[in-house]
Write a protein that holds these residues in place. Structure first.
Motif, PDB file in Angstrom:
ATOM      1  N   GLU A  20      15.433  28.518  21.516  1.00 11.43           N
ATOM      2  CA  GLU A  20      14.199  28.703  22.282  1.00 11.43           C
ATOM      3  C   GLU A  20      13.408  29.907  21.800  1.00 11.43           C
ATOM      4  N   ARG A  21      14.083  31.000  21.530  1.00 10.47           N
ATOM      5  CA  ARG A  21      13.401  32.216  21.074  1.00 10.47           C
ATOM      6  C   ARG A  21      13.321  32.313  19.553  1.00 10.47           C
ATOM      7  N   ARG A  22      13.936  31.346  18.876  1.00 14.56           N
ATOM      8  CA  ARG A  22      13.977  31.344  17.409  1.00 14.56           C
ATOM      9  C   ARG A  22      14.540  32.655  16.874  1.00 14.56           C
ATOM     10  N   SER A  23      15.685  33.014  17.413  1.00 15.49           N
ATOM     11  CA  SER A  23      16.329  34.253  16.976  1.00 15.49           C
ATOM     12  C   SER A  23      17.816  34.011  16.758  1.00 15.49           C
ATOM     13  N   LYS A  24      18.440  34.923  16.054  1.00 14.87           N
ATOM     14  CA  LYS A  24      19.882  34.856  15.840  1.00 14.87           C
ATOM     15  C   LYS A  24      20.429  36.278  15.772  1.00 14.87           C
ATOM     16  N   TRP A  25      21.701  36.419  16.107  1.00 14.29           N
ATOM     17  CA  TRP A  25      22.339  37.715  16.036  1.00 14.29           C
ATOM     18  C   TRP A  25      23.832  37.533  15.781  1.00 14.29           C
ATOM     19  N   VAL A  26      24.425  38.563  15.236  1.00 17.97           N
ATOM     20  CA  VAL A  26      25.843  38.516  14.902  1.00 17.97           C
ATOM     21  C   VAL A  26      26.642  38.962  16.111  1.00 17.97           C
ATOM     22  N   ALA A  27      27.447  38.057  16.649  1.00 17.06           N
ATOM     23  CA  ALA A  27      28.278  38.376  17.809  1.00 17.06           C
ATOM     24  C   ALA A  27      29.594  39.019  17.372  1.00 17.06           C
ATOM     25  N   LYS A  28      30.064  38.625  16.192  1.00 14.25           N
ATOM     26  CA  LYS A  28      31.322  39.177  15.686  1.00 14.25           C
ATOM     27  C   LYS A  28      31.260  39.185  14.165  1.00 14.25           C
ATOM     28  N   ARG A  29      31.455  40.342  13.588  1.00 13.29           N
ATOM     29  CA  ARG A  29      31.445  40.458  12.128  1.00 13.29           C
ATOM     30  C   ARG A  29      32.842  40.130  11.583  1.00 13.29           C
ATOM     31  N   PRO A  30      32.882  39.401  10.473  1.00 12.51           N
ATOM     32  CA  PRO A  30      34.187  39.098   9.886  1.00 12.51           C
ATOM     33  C   PRO A  30      34.743  40.304   9.129  1.00 12.51           C
ATOM     34  N   THR A  31      36.034  40.364   9.026  1.00 18.65           N
ATOM     35  CA  THR A  31      36.692  41.386   8.223  1.00 18.65           C
ATOM     36  C   THR A  31      37.128  40.721   6.923  1.00 18.65           C
ATOM     37  N   PRO A  32      36.771  41.296   5.783  1.00 22.53           N
ATOM     38  CA  PRO A  32      37.173  40.686   4.514  1.00 22.53           C
ATOM     39  C   PRO A  32      38.692  40.554   4.410  1.00 22.53           C
ATOM     40  N   MET A  33      39.118  39.480   3.757  1.00 18.75           N
ATOM     41  CA  MET A  33      40.551  39.278   3.562  1.00 18.75           C
ATOM     42  C   MET A  33      40.828  39.054   2.085  1.00 18.75           C
ATOM     43  N   GLU A  34      42.024  39.373   1.664  1.00 19.75           N
ATOM     44  CA  GLU A  34      42.431  39.180   0.281  1.00 19.75           C
ATOM     45  C   GLU A  34      42.598  37.690   0.010  1.00 19.75           C
ATOM     46  N   VAL A  35      42.068  37.244  -1.131  1.00 23.02           N
ATOM     47  CA  VAL A  35      42.182  35.849  -1.526  1.00 23.02           C
ATOM     48  C   VAL A  35      42.827  35.807  -2.903  1.00 23.02           C
TER      49      VAL A  35
END
Length: 75
Positions: A20-35
């Motif tokens: 509706e507001r055409r917006s987005k936000w980060v609720a939880k940032r990922p933590t990098p992991m070893e691959v």
């Protein structure tokens, strides 16, 4: 929201989209992991395969649309 946020693994991020507001936000940032090198190779191959199929699908859809336009103009 915070209840389910804690149940999600640390390496998964969450982006919330408000249409509706055409917006987005980060609720939880990922933590990098070893691959591992094997996993990186598999992920790279999967990405390339997906891009190939998406490109092929786009070409087919474009060709079909061009053909449809040509047929309509001939009428």
């Amino acid at each position: 929201m915070y209840e389910w946020k804690e149940q999600i693994p640390y390496y998964v991020g969450i982006i919330v989209v408000n249409v509706e507001r055409r917006s987005k936000w980060v609720a939880k940032r990922p933590t990098p992991m070893e691959v591992s090198a094997g996993m990186k190779f598999m992920l790279r191959q999967s990405l390339i395969r997906t891009l190939f199929y998406q490109n092929d699908k786009l070409k087919k859809n474009s060709a079909a649309k061009i053909e449809q336009i040509c047929q309509e103009t001939e009428k």
